[in-house]
Design an enzyme around this catalytic site. Structure first.
Site, PDB file in Angstrom:
ATOM      1  N   LYS A  72       1.967 -10.770 -17.358  1.00 44.40           N
ATOM      2  CA  LYS A  72       0.647 -10.623 -16.721  1.00 44.40           C
ATOM      3  C   LYS A  72       0.437  -9.174 -16.273  1.00 44.40           C
ATOM      4  O   LYS A  72      -0.668  -8.630 -16.352  1.00 44.40           O
ATOM      5  CB  LYS A  72       0.507 -11.581 -15.538  1.00 44.40           C
ATOM      6  CG  LYS A  72       0.476 -13.056 -15.907  1.00 44.40           C
ATOM      7  CD  LYS A  72      -0.724 -13.492 -16.739  1.00 44.40           C
ATOM      8  CE  LYS A  72      -2.024 -13.446 -15.991  1.00 44.40           C
ATOM      9  NZ  LYS A  72      -3.145 -13.963 -16.838  1.00 44.40           N
ATOM     10  N   TRP A 100      -1.430 -19.584  -6.973  1.00 43.37           N
ATOM     11  CA  TRP A 100      -1.186 -21.014  -6.737  1.00 43.37           C
ATOM     12  C   TRP A 100      -2.424 -21.847  -7.090  1.00 43.37           C
ATOM     13  O   TRP A 100      -2.931 -22.634  -6.270  1.00 43.37           O
ATOM     14  CB  TRP A 100      -0.790 -21.246  -5.288  1.00 43.37           C
ATOM     15  CG  TRP A 100       0.421 -20.530  -4.800  1.00 43.37           C
ATOM     16  CD1 TRP A 100       1.035 -19.434  -5.346  1.00 43.37           C
ATOM     17  CD2 TRP A 100       1.194 -20.852  -3.630  1.00 43.37           C
ATOM     18  NE1 TRP A 100       2.124 -19.068  -4.595  1.00 43.37           N
ATOM     19  CE2 TRP A 100       2.242 -19.922  -3.528  1.00 43.37           C
ATOM     20  CE3 TRP A 100       1.092 -21.828  -2.639  1.00 43.37           C
ATOM     21  CZ2 TRP A 100       3.192 -19.932  -2.494  1.00 43.37           C
ATOM     22  CZ3 TRP A 100       2.027 -21.849  -1.610  1.00 43.37           C
ATOM     23  CH2 TRP A 100       3.066 -20.923  -1.546  1.00 43.37           C
ATOM     24  N   ASP A 138      -7.388 -18.348 -30.979  1.00 48.45           N
ATOM     25  CA  ASP A 138      -5.959 -18.528 -30.701  1.00 48.45           C
ATOM     26  C   ASP A 138      -5.369 -17.180 -30.269  1.00 48.45           C
ATOM     27  O   ASP A 138      -5.247 -16.258 -31.075  1.00 48.45           O
ATOM     28  CB  ASP A 138      -5.257 -19.067 -31.953  1.00 48.45           C
ATOM     29  CG  ASP A 138      -3.766 -19.257 -31.723  1.00 48.45           C
ATOM     30  OD1 ASP A 138      -3.281 -18.960 -30.603  1.00 48.45           O
ATOM     31  OD2 ASP A 138      -3.081 -19.688 -32.663  1.00 48.45           O
ATOM     32  N   THR A 178      -2.215 -12.515 -11.463  1.00 46.44           N
ATOM     33  CA  THR A 178      -1.467 -13.410 -10.586  1.00 46.44           C
ATOM     34  C   THR A 178      -0.763 -12.686  -9.437  1.00 46.44           C
ATOM     35  O   THR A 178      -0.427 -11.497  -9.560  1.00 46.44           O
ATOM     36  CB  THR A 178      -0.402 -14.145 -11.434  1.00 46.44           C
ATOM     37  OG1 THR A 178       0.467 -14.876 -10.585  1.00 46.44           O
ATOM     38  CG2 THR A 178       0.440 -13.177 -12.264  1.00 46.44           C
ATOM     39  N   ASP A 179      -0.500 -13.445  -8.381  1.00 46.01           N
ATOM     40  CA  ASP A 179       0.341 -12.953  -7.285  1.00 46.01           C
ATOM     41  C   ASP A 179       1.771 -12.671  -7.768  1.00 46.01           C
ATOM     42  O   ASP A 179       2.501 -11.923  -7.126  1.00 46.01           O
ATOM     43  CB  ASP A 179       0.371 -13.982  -6.139  1.00 46.01           C
ATOM     44  CG  ASP A 179       0.804 -15.376  -6.590  1.00 46.01           C
ATOM     45  OD1 ASP A 179       0.554 -15.728  -7.768  1.00 46.01           O
ATOM     46  OD2 ASP A 179       1.394 -16.110  -5.783  1.00 46.01           O
ATOM     47  N   GLY A 226      -8.305 -25.090 -19.990  1.00 46.12           N
ATOM     48  CA  GLY A 226      -7.390 -24.948 -18.847  1.00 46.12           C
ATOM     49  C   GLY A 226      -8.084 -25.304 -17.539  1.00 46.12           C
ATOM     50  O   GLY A 226      -9.269 -25.682 -17.531  1.00 46.12           O
ATOM     51  N   LEU A 263      -9.026 -23.440 -14.884  1.00 42.54           N
ATOM     52  CA  LEU A 263     -10.146 -22.589 -14.482  1.00 42.54           C
ATOM     53  C   LEU A 263     -11.290 -22.716 -15.479  1.00 42.54           C
ATOM     54  O   LEU A 263     -12.464 -22.811 -15.097  1.00 42.54           O
ATOM     55  CB  LEU A 263      -9.652 -21.138 -14.371  1.00 42.54           C
ATOM     56  CG  LEU A 263     -10.602 -20.136 -13.757  1.00 42.54           C
ATOM     57  CD1 LEU A 263     -11.073 -20.554 -12.374  1.00 42.54           C
ATOM     58  CD2 LEU A 263      -9.919 -18.755 -13.666  1.00 42.54           C
ATOM     59  N   TYR A 267       6.973 -14.249 -16.817  1.00 41.45           N
ATOM     60  CA  TYR A 267       5.527 -14.526 -16.733  1.00 41.45           C
ATOM     61  C   TYR A 267       4.843 -13.374 -15.990  1.00 41.45           C
ATOM     62  O   TYR A 267       3.835 -12.814 -16.455  1.00 41.45           O
ATOM     63  CB  TYR A 267       5.283 -15.866 -16.021  1.00 41.45           C
ATOM     64  CG  TYR A 267       3.863 -16.057 -15.531  1.00 41.45           C
ATOM     65  CD1 TYR A 267       2.818 -16.333 -16.415  1.00 41.45           C
ATOM     66  CD2 TYR A 267       3.556 -15.954 -14.170  1.00 41.45           C
ATOM     67  CE1 TYR A 267       1.510 -16.506 -15.953  1.00 41.45           C
ATOM     68  CE2 TYR A 267       2.257 -16.131 -13.704  1.00 41.45           C
ATOM     69  CZ  TYR A 267       1.241 -16.392 -14.597  1.00 41.45           C
ATOM     70  OH  TYR A 267      -0.052 -16.559 -14.132  1.00 41.45           O
TER      71      TYR A 267
END
Ligand SMILES: NC(=O)C1=CN([C@@H]2O[C@H](COP(=O)(O)OP(=O)(O)OC[C@H]3O[C@@H](n4cnc5c(N)ncnc54)[C@H](OP(=O)(O)O)[C@@H]3O)[C@@H](O)[C@H]2O)C=CC1
Ligand SMILES: Cc1cn([C@H]2C[C@H](O)[C@@H](COP(=O)(O)OP(=O)(O)O[C@H]3O[C@@H](C)C(=O)[C@@H](O)[C@H]3O)O2)c(=O)[nH]c1=O
Length: 290
Positions: free
Chosen positions: A132, A154, A39, A104-105, A13, A15, A128
């Site tokens: 999270k 973002w 996985d 995440t925000d 990914g 990051l 989503y």
């Protein structure tokens, strides 16, 4: 060396690839695990990996990140972003492995108007975000786990798919594009986040699970971000600001999701670049890549 062997999951990914790119500067062994090696949709695969391998630190970059698709694939998003995180956390706790995890925000509802502090209550408005948030709760409720949840926002980089690359593609195809100007946040360049973590790795040693916020400095709307991308890439495409109501999507996005980064800056004595400066750096790498 505090952590001789570091596991990076989600290695393919955005990051994960930044960690890979920057890892050569550090004198430890990195195990980069993509979904073929571990996985997250198959919990057995996580257990099997840890039955065969020993690591000293986990940096979990694996996640289900398709925000709109998650509205339809709720179970898969939950499995990867929450159930797998819960299992990883319990293995980490049992074995005394420090766990660095990203959130995440989008765990916030976006009704705020000042930057969200690390202890602000979460109230996700899409699937989503819910998955999270469930991952965060799983970590926070794992007994004897030492680790950190770093909320970011973002995220973009020269790798993978992201808003930056979508804008460059659309900008080269069209004379004009419409972009939402009533969702405010801050972009995060993966190299800045990965650099922060690698440079501070020896400080990630506390007991219990802490939450921190990390994004680039400055606030902008998606429109400002898109406008900056066109300007700094010299793409002659007009970006028109529109309200969210004119860009319907399956998942709702928070209107305001700026993160308050004061705690991470204070605790680590770290200064974070402004989003426009980091965008320039990323565009240089992107140009070199193409
Ligand atoms: N992207 C963003 O805008 C933001 C991201 N974050 C968080 O930051 C972290 C890193 O995100 P980012 O690098 O941008 O995300 P990416 O979507 O670029 O990468 C996610 C990685 O997770 C992997 N993955 C997905 N499903 C599985 C699975 N079943 N098993 C194993 N691996 C899997 C992907 O594998 P593959 O490459 O094979 O698909 C990919 O390598 C995540 O926790 C994300 O939630 C937070 C805020 C913003
Ligand atoms: C492509 C496009 C998007 N938009 C809007 C839609 C949306 O509100 C916003 C961003 O679009 P995207 O779908 O690329 O971004 P999105 O998938 O919402 O990005 C999010 O991803 C997850 C993983 C996170 O954790 C968040 O921090 C955030 O980065 O821009 C436009 O207004 N015009 C356009 O042409």
């Amino acid at each position: 060396m505090k952590y001789p062997t570091i596991l990076i999951t989600g290695a393919s990914g955005q990051l994960g690839k930044s960690f890979n790119k920057l890892s050569i500067r550090y004198n430890c062994e990195f195990v980069f695990a993509d979904r073929l090696l571990i996985d997250f949709s198959n919990l057995q695969s996580i257990t099997e990996f840890f039955n065969k391998n020993t690591v000293d630190l986990i940096i979990n970059c694996a996640a289900y990140t398709a925000v709109d698709k998650a509205e339809l694939e709720q179970e898969l998003a939950m499995k990867i972003n929450a159930e797998a995180v819960a299992l990883l956390a319990s293995i980490a706790a049992q074995r005394g492995i420090f766990m660095i995890h990203f959130s995440t925000d989008y765990v916030f509802d976006g009704k705020g108007y000042v930057p969200y502090s690390i202890d602000h209550s979460t109230y996700p408005i899409n699937q989503y975000g819910r998955s999270k948030c469930a991952g965060e709760l799983a970590m926070l409720s794992t007994d004897a786990l030492d680790g950190v949840i770093i909320r970011t926002s973002w995220v973009y980089s020269e790798f993978g798919n992201n808003f930056l690359k979508t804008m460059i593609r659309l900008g080269n195809e069209r004379k004009e594009i419409n972009v939402i100007n009533d969702q405010i946040g801050s972009p995060t360049y993966t190299d800045d986040l990965a650099t922060f973590i690698l440079a501070n790795i020896q400080h990630f040693t506390w007991q219990g699970v802490r939450i921190y916020h990390f994004s680039n400095e400055g606030a902008c709307s998606w429109y400002d971000f898109a406008h900056g991308i066109m300007e700094l890439s010299n793409i002659p495409c007009t970006v028109k600001p529109i309200p969210s109501s004119q860009y319907p999507t399956p998942a709702k996005r928070p209107n305001y999701s700026l993160l308050d980064k004061s705690k991470i800056k204070e605790d680590f004595n770290w200064s974070i670049p402004h989003w426009r400066d980091s965008l320039k750096v990323c565009l240089t790498f992107l140009t070199q890549k193409n």
